[in-house]
Scaffold this motif. Structure first.
Motif, PDB file in Angstrom:
ATOM      1  N   GLU A  55     -45.067  -9.345   9.233  1.00 25.71           N
ATOM      2  CA  GLU A  55     -45.237  -8.159  10.051  1.00 25.71           C
ATOM      3  C   GLU A  55     -44.063  -7.209   9.827  1.00 25.71           C
ATOM      4  N   SER A  56     -44.255  -5.952  10.182  1.00 26.16           N
ATOM      5  CA  SER A  56     -43.258  -4.936   9.877  1.00 26.16           C
ATOM      6  C   SER A  56     -41.897  -5.228  10.499  1.00 26.16           C
ATOM      7  N   ASP A  57     -41.889  -5.723  11.744  1.00 27.25           N
ATOM      8  CA  ASP A  57     -40.616  -5.919  12.430  1.00 27.25           C
ATOM      9  C   ASP A  57     -39.689  -6.874  11.698  1.00 27.25           C
ATOM     10  N   PHE A  58     -40.230  -7.853  11.030  1.00 22.67           N
ATOM     11  CA  PHE A  58     -39.393  -8.852  10.363  1.00 22.67           C
ATOM     12  C   PHE A  58     -38.497  -8.188   9.324  1.00 22.67           C
ATOM     13  N   ASN A  59     -39.053  -7.295   8.525  1.00 24.88           N
ATOM     14  CA  ASN A  59     -38.261  -6.571   7.532  1.00 24.88           C
ATOM     15  C   ASN A  59     -37.455  -5.444   8.178  1.00 24.88           C
ATOM     16  N   ARG A  60     -38.091  -4.758   9.114  1.00 19.09           N
ATOM     17  CA  ARG A  60     -37.444  -3.612   9.767  1.00 19.09           C
ATOM     18  C   ARG A  60     -36.172  -4.031  10.490  1.00 19.09           C
ATOM     19  N   ASP A  61     -36.212  -5.158  11.165  1.00 21.16           N
ATOM     20  CA  ASP A  61     -35.056  -5.613  11.936  1.00 21.16           C
ATOM     21  C   ASP A  61     -33.860  -5.952  11.062  1.00 21.16           C
ATOM     22  N   LEU A  62     -34.095  -6.182   9.781  1.00 22.16           N
ATOM     23  CA  LEU A  62     -33.011  -6.496   8.848  1.00 22.16           C
ATOM     24  C   LEU A  62     -32.609  -5.292   8.006  1.00 22.16           C
ATOM     25  N   GLY A  63     -33.267  -4.153   8.226  1.00 22.99           N
ATOM     26  CA  GLY A  63     -32.962  -2.964   7.439  1.00 22.99           C
ATOM     27  C   GLY A  63     -33.683  -2.920   6.109  1.00 22.99           C
ATOM     28  N   PHE A  64     -34.751  -3.712   5.956  1.00 25.00           N
ATOM     29  CA  PHE A  64     -35.473  -3.788   4.693  1.00 25.00           C
ATOM     30  C   PHE A  64     -36.769  -2.989   4.698  1.00 25.00           C
ATOM     31  N   LEU A  65     -36.953  -2.154   5.720  1.00 25.14           N
ATOM     32  CA  LEU A  65     -38.115  -1.282   5.803  1.00 25.14           C
ATOM     33  C   LEU A  65     -37.664   0.048   6.386  1.00 25.14           C
ATOM     34  N   HIS A  66     -38.068   1.155   5.722  1.00 22.35           N
ATOM     35  CA  HIS A  66     -37.602   2.478   6.128  1.00 22.35           C
ATOM     36  C   HIS A  66     -38.786   3.375   6.482  1.00 22.35           C
ATOM     37  N   THR A  67     -38.563   4.236   7.467  1.00 19.61           N
ATOM     38  CA  THR A  67     -39.611   5.161   7.911  1.00 19.61           C
ATOM     39  C   THR A  67     -39.636   6.405   7.016  1.00 19.61           C
ATOM     40  N   LYS A  68     -40.724   7.155   7.102  1.00 21.25           N
ATOM     41  CA  LYS A  68     -40.838   8.402   6.353  1.00 21.25           C
ATOM     42  C   LYS A  68     -39.720   9.374   6.734  1.00 21.25           C
ATOM     43  N   GLU A  69     -39.394   9.411   8.011  1.00 20.79           N
ATOM     44  CA  GLU A  69     -38.343  10.306   8.477  1.00 20.79           C
ATOM     45  C   GLU A  69     -37.000   9.928   7.880  1.00 20.79           C
ATOM     46  N   GLU A  70     -36.714   8.650   7.817  1.00 19.68           N
ATOM     47  CA  GLU A  70     -35.456   8.189   7.232  1.00 19.68           C
ATOM     48  C   GLU A  70     -35.387   8.490   5.739  1.00 19.68           C
ATOM     49  N   LEU A  71     -36.522   8.451   5.078  1.00 16.81           N
ATOM     50  CA  LEU A  71     -36.562   8.660   3.629  1.00 16.81           C
ATOM     51  C   LEU A  71     -36.665  10.130   3.244  1.00 16.81           C
ATOM     52  N   LYS A  72     -36.922  10.989   4.211  1.00 19.46           N
ATOM     53  CA  LYS A  72     -37.167  12.402   3.924  1.00 19.46           C
ATOM     54  C   LYS A  72     -36.063  13.058   3.091  1.00 19.46           C
ATOM     55  N   PRO A  73     -34.776  12.911   3.431  1.00 21.70           N
ATOM     56  CA  PRO A  73     -33.735  13.543   2.605  1.00 21.70           C
ATOM     57  C   PRO A  73     -33.747  13.065   1.155  1.00 21.70           C
ATOM     58  N   PHE A  74     -33.993  11.775   0.972  1.00 21.00           N
ATOM     59  CA  PHE A  74     -34.029  11.228  -0.390  1.00 21.00           C
ATOM     60  C   PHE A  74     -35.227  11.775  -1.160  1.00 21.00           C
TER      61      PHE A  74
END
Length: 251
Positions: free
Chosen positions: A137-156
């Motif tokens: 599930e998404s939280d497992f990766n997200r909680d470790l910083g291994f999943l990024h949102t569109k907003e977080e990736l926007k500058p890149f």
């Protein structure tokens, strides 16, 4: 004509002896770092993570498979991918044969990704890996910083996309945004007295121990030969025009 220095056997031996002293010091330093890793505080895992496996839905505790230690490689294979990340695939080539040896040391090793389970298992069959793989599930990766949102990736994503990212995204059958939404990583856990603790997390170059080919290449005359060193940062600049790593059935 080679630009490398040419010397006598005696000259080589003298420099090799000096290098050996440095290598031994590096080994001792590595032993000290391993001790410090083991001494990190354990973090209680409080969320009830769930995973889809070949044997049905399982909890994190059930992934230990009766052992006290668990290692999870967070494999970049997102829901929009049609194939696993080529670099993560090369890492799985290294990890899969280690499963049986780690089991002998009370440790379960498996892969976790966010793609649907049937997609992961089909890809595992193609690659021929004898290693467990779960859909997380998404939280497992997200909680470790291994999943990024569109907003977080926007500058890149609004900047100039590095060619290697475009290349890896294309090879994985997804967009650059879909590709970099996932991050590879390694996490470690212990099941003690009925409670699960997270003990270690690593990513980026901290994953190099899972890439055995690099350590062999480091001992060849050409080395990794991936690009020049950035004098300002000391980091390697990978030649991204055509990154060399491929899946083992695509060379």
């Amino acid at each position: 004509m080679t630009e490398q220095r040419i010397g006598t056997q005696a000259e080589w031996q003298a420099e090799r002896d000096a290098l050996l002293a440095d290598e031994k010091e590096l080994t001792r330093r590595g032993d000290e770092l391993a001790r410090k890793r083991r001494e990190l505080p354990w973090v209680l895992v409080e969320k009830d993570y769930r995973f889809e496996t070949a044997d049905g839905t399982r909890s994190l505790a059930e992934l230990f498979d009766g052992r006290s230690q668990l290692l999870v490689y967070h494999f970049m294979f997102g829901p929009t991918y049609t194939a696993g990340c080529p670099v993560c695939s090369s890492i799985a080539d290294t990890l899969a044969p280690q499963v049986v040896h780690l089991q002998a040391r009370d440790t379960t090793l498996l892969l976790a990704s966010r793609a649907p389970l049937e997609t992961l298992l089909a890809y595992r069959k193609r690659m021929g890996w004898p290693i467990g793989w779960v859909s997380s599930e998404s939280d497992f990766n997200r909680d470790l910083g291994f999943l990024h949102t569109k907003e977080e990736l926007k500058p890149f994503l609004e900047g100039e996309i590095p060619p290697v990212v475009e290349q890896m995204a294309e090879r994985s059958g997804t967009t650059p945004g879909g590709y970099v939404a996932e991050t590879p990583g390694l996490s470690a856990y212990i099941h003690s007295d009925g409670v699960i603790y997270r003990t270690y997390v690593s990513t980026a170059r901290g994953l190099e121990p899972t890439m055995g080919y690099y350590f062999l290449l480091d001992r060849t005359p050409f080395g990794r030969n991936e690009g020049a060193e950035d004098e300002s940062s000391g980091h390697r600049r990978v030649d991204s025009a055509n990154f060399w790593l491929h899946r083992h059935d695509e060379y």
